[in-house]
Design a protein around this motif. Sequence first.
Motif, mmCIF file in Angstrom:
data_model
loop_
_atom_site.group_PDB
_atom_site.id
_atom_site.type_symbol
_atom_site.label_atom_id
_atom_site.label_comp_id
_atom_site.label_asym_id
_atom_site.label_seq_id
_atom_site.Cartn_x
_atom_site.Cartn_y
_atom_site.Cartn_z
ATOM 1 N N GLY A 46 -46.022 7.475 -108.403
ATOM 2 C CA GLY A 46 -46.722 8.744 -108.208
ATOM 3 C C GLY A 46 -46.973 9.088 -106.759
ATOM 4 N N ARG A 49 -45.517 13.334 -105.604
ATOM 5 C CA ARG A 49 -46.288 14.414 -106.236
ATOM 6 C C ARG A 49 -45.423 15.595 -106.665
ATOM 7 N N LEU A 52 -45.724 17.028 -110.615
ATOM 8 C CA LEU A 52 -46.979 17.510 -111.186
ATOM 9 C C LEU A 52 -46.733 18.601 -112.218
ATOM 10 N N LYS A 82 -56.859 19.542 -113.278
ATOM 11 C CA LYS A 82 -55.823 19.488 -112.244
ATOM 12 C C LYS A 82 -54.488 19.127 -112.880
ATOM 13 N N LEU A 83 -53.436 19.325 -112.097
ATOM 14 C CA LEU A 83 -52.115 18.938 -112.569
ATOM 15 C C LEU A 83 -52.021 17.420 -112.625
ATOM 16 N N THR A 85 -49.406 13.898 -112.732
ATOM 17 C CA THR A 85 -48.058 13.450 -112.384
ATOM 18 C C THR A 85 -47.320 13.022 -113.651
ATOM 19 N N ALA A 107 -47.250 24.385 -107.126
ATOM 20 C CA ALA A 107 -47.386 22.996 -106.692
ATOM 21 C C ALA A 107 -46.054 22.479 -106.162
ATOM 22 N N ILE A 111 -45.244 21.150 -102.426
ATOM 23 C CA ILE A 111 -44.726 19.822 -102.088
ATOM 24 C C ILE A 111 -43.464 19.940 -101.243
ATOM 25 N N PHE A 114 -44.385 20.974 -97.796
ATOM 26 C CA PHE A 114 -44.925 19.822 -97.064
ATOM 27 C C PHE A 114 -43.784 18.947 -96.542
ATOM 28 N N MET B 496 -53.791 20.075 -100.641
ATOM 29 C CA MET B 496 -54.121 18.653 -100.516
ATOM 30 C C MET B 496 -55.036 18.255 -101.665
ATOM 31 N N LEU B 499 -52.775 18.348 -105.001
ATOM 32 C CA LEU B 499 -51.538 17.569 -105.121
ATOM 33 C C LEU B 499 -51.669 16.111 -104.709
ATOM 34 N N SER B 500 -52.734 15.772 -103.999
ATOM 35 C CA SER B 500 -52.805 14.398 -103.501
ATOM 36 C C SER B 500 -53.167 13.417 -104.601
ATOM 37 N N ASN B 501 -52.844 12.165 -104.322
ATOM 38 C CA ASN B 501 -53.029 11.111 -105.316
ATOM 39 C C ASN B 501 -54.461 10.599 -105.370
ATOM 40 N N GLN B 506 -57.525 14.285 -101.424
ATOM 41 C CA GLN B 506 -58.162 15.363 -102.182
ATOM 42 C C GLN B 506 -59.367 15.933 -101.466
#
Lengths: 823, 543
Positions: A46, A49, A52, A82-83, A85, A107, A111, A114, B496, B499-501, B506
């Motif tokens: 995971g 990301r 998601l 939230k989404l 994984t 999303a 990603i 990013f 962030m 999508l962050s882990n 977050q």
Amino acid sequence: MGKMVTLTIDGQVISVPQGMLIVDAAKKAGIDIPVFCYHPKMEPVGMCRMCLVEVGRPVIDRTTGQPILEADGTPKIQFGPKLETACTTPVSEGMVVRTQTQVVAEARRGIIEFLLTSHPLDCPICDKGGECPLQNLTMAYGPGESRFQYEDKMHLAKHVPLGELIYLDRERCILCGRCVRFQSNVADDPVIAFSQRGRALQIVTFSEPGFDSYFSGNTTDICPVGALTTADFRFGARPWEMIPTASICPHCPVGCNLTLNVRREAAAGGREVIKRVMPRQNEWVNEIWICDKGRFGYHYTESPERLRQPLVRKNGRLEPATWEEALAFAAEGLRERSGVVALAGGRLSNEDFFNLYQVVTARQGRAVLYSTMAGGDYVQRYGLSGDANLAGLGKGDAVLVVATDLHEEAPLWWLRVKQAAERGATLIVANARPTKLERYAAHVIRYAYSEVLEKVQSLLAGESPEAQALAKATNLVIFFGQEGLSLEASEALATMLARLLVQNGQAERPLSGLVAVWPHANTQGGWEIGFRPDPDLAHTLATAGAVWVAAADPAGDDPILAQALEKAGFVIVQDLFLTETARRADVVFPVQAFTEREGTWTSGERRVQRFYPAVPELENTRPDFMIVAQVADHLGIPLVGRSASRVFDELARALPAFAGLSYTRLAEVVEQWPLVGRGDLYYGGTVYENTQGLGVRLARMSAGAELSEWPAVEIAPAPADDALYLVPVVRLYDQGQTLVPSHLLQQRMARAALYLAPATAAQLGVQTGERVEVSAGEWAETLTVYVDANVPVKAGLVPRSTGVPLRQPLWVRAQRAVLEPQP
Amino acid sequence: MKMIRSMVLVSGDSLSLERGAEQVLQALQNEIQAFGLSDEVSVMMIGDVGRHDALPMVIVYPEAAVYGPVRPEDVHYLVEEHLYKGRIANDLLAPVRELSGRIAWVAARKGTLPAEQRIVLRRVGLINPDDIEEYILHDGYTALGKVLTEMTPNEVIEEIKKSGLRGRGGAGFPTGAKWSFVAREKSAKKYIICNADESEPGTFKDRIILEGDPHSIIEAMAIAGYAVGADEGYIYVRGEYLLAQERLRRAIEQAREMGFLGKNIFGTDFSFDIHIHTGAGAYICGEETALIESIEGKRGQPRSRPPFPTTYGLWGKPTVVNNVETLANVPPIVLNGADWYRRFGTPSSPGTKVYTILGNVNVTGVIEVPMGITLREVINIYAKGMKGGAAFKLAQTGGSSGSLIPASLQDTPMDFDSYAKAGVALGSGALLICDENTCVVDLVKVLMNFFRKESCGKCNPCRIGTQRAYEIMCAIAEGRGKMEDLDQLLWLSENMYLLSNCGLGQTAGTPIKDMLKHFRAEVEAHIALHVCPTGVCKIKAFA
């Protein structure tokens, strides 16, 4: 099959096994959830990301335990805040997954944006361009442009050699960790790792030599960007220019499925050349992996040293001749003489073996397999059968590995045995020295080389914990090799191991049986067709009326055989190169490499698999089976020689084990899991989908009569107290003729040397780097010593195929060599 | 037991030791002997006394006189005046500028400072942390004894659930529920982990507990072990907390010797032992799954969740991970009961909270007060107002990843739910109080710099997002910003978060979001006018 779970993905209702991850379930249903770090062959992390998705689960009434229903009677679904994984979330009953909503699309766009803010976007010069998951997923889900211009991009090193085989481009790397996880978890060579943290995170290697792993090339397949490339292929071609051809690896008895990528190019004078070797999926054989020997060891097929013309001995010298001349000359030589011996090596195809066998039997000759290991006939009767797949081994099963170092001899089998042990199978490793496989073994049986047969015999007695573990196993697969064994001893070993299967009641089970770790790709095929090794080869050769050598170099391997060959009446040689044997021949025929012709090989697991012509043949060469048929034609023996498939049809008619097989049958495929290739490389990597044949396992021959007692072989006792047992051992990268032209591997190739235990070395008064003379009768060699704590005492290990004429173990006298001062 | 007339305590926190507390202790012992007072006066070194402005400190009871900083050469005079002649040595007294620990407690009793409500800090500064007997004298290990002999594991969990105790590490997850998740796992092996990696900048409440009362954590972990069925615990201590590590080690040894750890504790079937694992300076290792990876000897990177540590934790076994302060609440709850505990704090967040007060206020330090107190109360009562009479601008709660609390939220009760309702987070308990001279752009830039350096790099939204956010903040601070940057900042912080882990990524965008929510005008001034209203940012002059 475990419990099934029903869920809905994008409105599609599907049932999948419990525990499956959403990303795999979607893939099964034909829905793409894009991923970078997830790989179906590895545990999820995971990290990237990218996967998601919106996940909803039915709301359960706590008092009744029943799902709460909406007004229309459908279960009420609660979506998470939230989404989630998709690659780490397992499916659950009634789950609803949405992959096509606005939130998910945003999303994914996020990603990608990013990732691209730090990616060089040098696709036009990138090897991966055209088969790049990042490129493809950007096209599918990314934003058209990036809003981040600050400091432009991160600029990092672009040509970082992680060793001489694999290069890392740090700018392109998206740090998904697939390569790191592959090396740690799949290959168990954790020689690359993350270093630093945050934006300074990077992949480093810390082994010497760099990226020291036999499986390193696979990381370039699963790398989702162009960060990892092989030194062999980088900047070599664009993926879309190359034509893929299905093939089989020629190097070991595993029979890994390959795809050869071919391009016609100006640099090669307009010829079609192989640009790279890629794995081709076969979940029964190599899954989606290949070792580096298979990946980089194809260059011998394009060596300038290849024979390009038939040669005929005239006035004591080999002179170029036309095919017609050479064929007639060979036929003439055979016609005049009786006592023909065909000596064939395991590089021949089944078709080649078959035709050669037909000719020599028609001439009342003998078909001799050029091998120092026996047991192929036991593998025919007690091998794996049917659809058996090593991947099916698990809890309750056992694997016994005797007298072989699988990691060096057959890396993919090593990998699959390791995985079986990780799934819970009991692994028992028996060898005179530690091997890498022992890490996963439940039991290790260590013996002195001379005691191997006693040790294995004790497994039959059923007293030891090892014997009991073997006896109670549901399925038992036995890999056996020839390390430290003479031909006679390996015959005895195979008999005992077959007896073990019978005695434990596993012999009838499909997923149980013997697997011989042969030195060549098709040694088992030789056995199937009727070739047998000869315990006194020198005598056989010296007394033969005529010797017909194919794919073997006895003279190069052993001076005694060279002398014997010189005594033989007439010698025909078929080979790729002008070997020592060919130099002593009366006729030499240039043959085609496996890349230039069709054929089939029988793997150590008795799977018959097709390889296809990838490049046009080298001018003036012919396939072995055709040469044999043409010589036979001159002798008035009618043989099929025009096409490999027709020869195979004859073979299938003649041999019961091959009954019903044909090239069409061998080319059949079924859907395999995981789904790889197709239009989406993001999921499985650039491994090729198998569309040209999974091959077929030969039917198990009936066990026939009771197993005979094994020959009472006594491994020759030490002739003197200070004698040294010299044992040839296999190293993956040796100096064999089919590997040396792959210059890339030069640094890692084994050299002629004598490996000694510290105690033995101390006794001889030598240290690493000094030289020792070993001798037995007339046989004498001077070798450089390496002191290695893993070598058993009283033994000396010599890597095979490094120029030392040692085909079988030998007791020798050893003494420190005093170097003559150089004049 | 001998009767003494005076008790002399020497501060023994790391700073005091560095400044010669050992020598002061030695000198005190020598002088007291020289004056022939050895039978009447006891001398000992204790932990952190709660103030750090005049170390090392010497506290003399029953007068509760606080001396500091005391040098070895002052000792002769101090002993002669106070202990021999019986009058307070006024010229050596420490000025009252900081509050916390023993001093605050004493001062409150004397009516000079507002009262705190001390539950977890009740022994800190009062006992010698290196002496298990003092801990036992102060009700130590009674709770463990009660649990093992009178309660079933389920009763313990029910009591904790009833008390409403919530995790004090920042997220406020109900502790009883966490324990019950682990308790119901069918596994022969389970673990208790005490998260003492306290790495949020500005937070040092856990250190005070570890240095001043290490046995309370050992006792609480054993209780947790009994409740969930674990027999092994790890304390993951921040690498820089050398003194805490040393005291914990000694405490564990003493507890083993006395039979509070090891096999068959209190003669029951229950066995429990604790290991100490020290961190190596990574912020991310305070995240529970990264912490677990770190104990396992791997890179400190968060795992993906689920599975949560309660089902798949250390070495794959069910694991309770609790913060130091959370655990320190456990023995008092067990001893006094859940109803007693619920008398403090608010209904949804019972109990007390330890805060570390920092920034532009008159008095900084550690306080323990009931949940639900407001920020204004903290500043005015405990921190004695803003420094120099400046106006309050904002407070940052909970270290880097907390929220920026604007003046408008000063009267919101500080408890988990009220803060959540207001859209801010309480966090770990650090209160960085900033006055009007603080530039919010500069503050957020500094925070982003921290995150980009501390992001582990595992997942890309955080790895790349923190870097990009920092670059944009730098641009704004240097006058190169554009209005579109603000949208990008919002997009970054939103993405962030989504999508962050793990928690780091977050929450990394929280300060950005708060900045643009509450202080947008100030940020826009940097961009549109190239002016930093507070004059902190060195904005280049524009023609």
